[in-house]
Motif scaffolding. Structure first.
Motif, mmCIF file in Angstrom:
data_model
loop_
_atom_site.group_PDB
_atom_site.id
_atom_site.type_symbol
_atom_site.label_atom_id
_atom_site.label_comp_id
_atom_site.label_asym_id
_atom_site.label_seq_id
_atom_site.Cartn_x
_atom_site.Cartn_y
_atom_site.Cartn_z
ATOM 1 N N ASN A 152 -59.657 14.458 14.184
ATOM 2 C CA ASN A 152 -60.201 15.522 14.143
ATOM 3 C C ASN A 152 -60.146 16.183 12.755
ATOM 4 O OD1 ASN A 152 -61.359 16.038 16.774
ATOM 5 N ND2 ASN A 152 -59.175 16.331 17.379
ATOM 6 N N PHE A 153 -59.096 15.661 11.968
ATOM 7 C CA PHE A 153 -58.867 16.009 10.556
ATOM 8 C C PHE A 153 -59.926 15.157 9.800
ATOM 9 C CE2 PHE A 153 -56.797 15.862 6.262
ATOM 10 C CZ PHE A 153 -56.855 17.064 6.156
ATOM 11 N N GLN A 154 -60.994 15.867 9.272
ATOM 12 C CA GLN A 154 -61.950 15.256 8.607
ATOM 13 C C GLN A 154 -62.089 15.812 7.247
ATOM 14 O OE1 GLN A 154 -65.283 16.033 11.286
ATOM 15 N NE2 GLN A 154 -63.872 16.961 12.371
ATOM 16 N N VAL A 155 -62.827 15.057 6.084
ATOM 17 C CA VAL A 155 -63.155 15.284 4.842
ATOM 18 C C VAL A 155 -64.618 15.047 4.557
ATOM 19 C CG1 VAL A 155 -60.758 14.966 4.043
ATOM 20 C CG2 VAL A 155 -62.800 13.046 3.874
ATOM 21 N N ARG A 156 -65.003 15.918 3.687
ATOM 22 C CA ARG A 156 -66.492 15.603 3.192
ATOM 23 C C ARG A 156 -66.124 15.786 1.757
ATOM 24 N NH1 ARG A 156 -70.860 15.930 0.837
ATOM 25 N NH2 ARG A 156 -72.942 16.488 1.933
ATOM 26 N N THR A 157 -66.672 14.456 1.040
ATOM 27 C CA THR A 157 -66.633 14.258 -0.322
ATOM 28 C C THR A 157 -67.627 14.753 -0.751
ATOM 29 O OG1 THR A 157 -67.531 12.151 -0.265
ATOM 30 C CG2 THR A 157 -65.139 12.184 -0.031
ATOM 31 N N LEU A 158 -67.420 15.294 -2.043
ATOM 32 C CA LEU A 158 -68.640 16.002 -3.037
ATOM 33 C C LEU A 158 -68.653 15.071 -4.194
ATOM 34 C CD1 LEU A 158 -67.485 19.786 -2.355
ATOM 35 C CD2 LEU A 158 -69.213 18.529 -1.071
ATOM 36 N N SER A 159 -69.578 15.420 -5.129
ATOM 37 C CA SER A 159 -70.131 14.762 -6.413
ATOM 38 C C SER A 159 -68.917 14.444 -7.216
ATOM 39 C CB SER A 159 -71.104 15.709 -7.171
ATOM 40 O OG SER A 159 -72.406 16.005 -6.279
ATOM 41 N N ARG A 160 -67.873 15.178 -7.436
ATOM 42 C CA ARG A 160 -66.710 15.152 -8.267
ATOM 43 C C ARG A 160 -65.704 14.121 -7.503
ATOM 44 N NH1 ARG A 160 -65.567 19.110 -12.455
ATOM 45 N NH2 ARG A 160 -64.036 17.446 -13.002
ATOM 46 N N TYR A 161 -65.863 13.924 -6.316
ATOM 47 C CA TYR A 161 -64.861 13.114 -5.552
ATOM 48 C C TYR A 161 -64.524 11.531 -6.509
ATOM 49 C CZ TYR A 161 -62.240 10.628 -2.248
ATOM 50 O OH TYR A 161 -61.305 9.592 -1.328
ATOM 51 N N ASP A 162 -63.362 11.219 -6.679
ATOM 52 C CA ASP A 162 -62.907 10.199 -7.534
ATOM 53 C C ASP A 162 -62.265 9.275 -6.746
ATOM 54 O OD1 ASP A 162 -60.622 11.306 -7.488
ATOM 55 O OD2 ASP A 162 -60.550 11.690 -9.497
ATOM 56 N N GLY A 163 -62.260 9.072 -5.285
ATOM 57 C CA GLY A 163 -61.273 8.155 -4.581
ATOM 58 C C GLY A 163 -59.987 8.630 -4.391
ATOM 59 N N GLN A 164 -59.668 9.901 -4.837
ATOM 60 C CA GLN A 164 -58.205 10.574 -4.702
ATOM 61 C C GLN A 164 -57.744 10.494 -3.074
ATOM 62 O OE1 GLN A 164 -60.093 14.505 -6.237
ATOM 63 N NE2 GLN A 164 -58.122 15.127 -5.075
ATOM 64 N N ALA A 165 -56.605 10.172 -2.991
ATOM 65 C CA ALA A 165 -56.015 9.883 -1.713
ATOM 66 C C ALA A 165 -54.664 10.521 -1.475
ATOM 67 C CB ALA A 165 -55.944 8.481 -1.219
ATOM 68 N N GLY A 166 -54.131 10.369 -0.437
ATOM 69 C CA GLY A 166 -52.600 11.159 -0.345
ATOM 70 C C GLY A 166 -52.424 11.963 0.685
ATOM 71 N N ARG A 167 -51.553 12.766 0.616
ATOM 72 C CA ARG A 167 -51.246 13.987 1.744
ATOM 73 C C ARG A 167 -52.078 15.116 1.422
ATOM 74 N NH1 ARG A 167 -48.315 15.309 5.940
ATOM 75 N NH2 ARG A 167 -47.233 17.332 5.906
ATOM 76 N N PHE A 168 -52.588 15.753 2.613
ATOM 77 C CA PHE A 168 -53.295 16.955 2.179
ATOM 78 C C PHE A 168 -52.567 18.062 2.679
ATOM 79 C CE2 PHE A 168 -56.064 20.461 3.735
ATOM 80 C CZ PHE A 168 -57.047 20.581 2.769
ATOM 81 N N GLU A 169 -52.613 19.335 1.964
ATOM 82 C CA GLU A 169 -51.687 20.403 1.999
ATOM 83 C C GLU A 169 -52.693 21.755 1.981
ATOM 84 O OE1 GLU A 169 -48.019 21.027 0.143
ATOM 85 O OE2 GLU A 169 -48.018 18.921 -0.511
ATOM 86 N N TYR A 170 -52.986 22.240 3.116
ATOM 87 C CA TYR A 170 -53.459 23.560 3.337
ATOM 88 C C TYR A 170 -52.903 24.611 2.277
ATOM 89 C CZ TYR A 170 -56.614 22.527 6.995
ATOM 90 O OH TYR A 170 -57.701 21.715 7.662
ATOM 91 N N SER A 171 -53.690 25.898 2.157
ATOM 92 C CA SER A 171 -52.883 26.925 1.288
ATOM 93 C C SER A 171 -51.807 27.410 2.358
ATOM 94 C CB SER A 171 -53.931 27.832 1.001
ATOM 95 O OG SER A 171 -54.515 28.498 2.061
ATOM 96 N N GLU A 172 -51.181 28.222 1.860
ATOM 97 C CA GLU A 172 -49.679 28.506 2.407
ATOM 98 C C GLU A 172 -49.944 29.490 3.663
ATOM 99 O OE1 GLU A 172 -46.783 31.210 3.782
ATOM 100 O OE2 GLU A 172 -48.372 31.973 2.747
ATOM 101 N N PRO A 173 -50.791 30.290 3.773
ATOM 102 C CA PRO A 173 -51.087 30.962 4.870
ATOM 103 C C PRO A 173 -51.416 30.172 6.386
ATOM 104 C CG PRO A 173 -52.412 32.271 3.408
ATOM 105 C CD PRO A 173 -51.764 30.745 2.661
#
Length: 177
Positions: A152-173
């Motif tokens: 259920n946690f999904q991503v949509r890569t865009l034109s500037r995606y360079d293969g970056q990976a790791g832990r995702f963090e939402y904004s503080e709220p």
């Protein structure tokens, strides 16, 4: 229907649309106060006040003068690098399944790509978001804030995606919910 950026006079309508869209759903966030609006309505207010707010990525769908839908993407991070977190996406109950949500998501993805963002992540139904090119994040090496979210946690890569990976963090709220 037209999709445009949020304006200051849209704030109350956005709150009402978000509350109506999530009211009574089994997966909605609990109200901030007993008997209050679903937590997603408060989340939008918190996001708007956060430094991660990106005005160009808070969009409303209008029919005539009525706000019938809203979507927002805010600054998030992937191993410290800037990316976007999408949500909430809200459509008035009477207008759901009529293309409003799709128009909002397509417009947001186009705007994010035009702004040079590398990817957009979200927590949502793969059956819905797959149509926009979202895929489970884990196979790309992107870890959800909560591993229990699974596909259920999904991503949509865009034109500037360079293969970056790791832990995702939402904004503080998002940490308040």
């Amino acid at each position: 229907m037209i999709v445009r950026r949020e304006r200051p006079e849209d704030t109350d309508a956005i709150h009402a649309v978000t509350a109506a869209a999530f009211r009574g759903l089994p997966y909605s966030l609990p109200p901030a106060e007993p008997g209050g609006d679903p937590g997603e309505a408060m989340l939008v207010s918190w996001l708007r006040a956060d430094p991660g707010w990106i005005p160009e990525l808070s969009l409303v769908a209008l029919e005539g003068d009525q706000v019938v839908g809203h979507v927002v993407a805010t600054r998030a991070h992937l191993e410290g690098r800037p990316v976007l977190g999408l949500g909430p996406l809200s459509v008035l109950p009477g207008r759901q399944r009529t293309g409003v949500g799709s128009a909002l998501v397509h417009t947001l993805l186009g705007a994010a790509d035009a702004l040079g963002e590398p990817l957009v992540a979200l927590l949502g139904d793969p059956g819905y978001y797959g149509r926009f090119g979202f895929v489970p994040a884990q196979p790309l090496g992107i870890a959800a804030p909560d591993p229990a979210w699974g596909d259920n946690f999904q991503v949509r890569t865009l034109s500037r995606y360079d293969g970056q990976a790791g832990r995702f963090e939402y904004s503080e709220p998002f940490n308040r919910i």
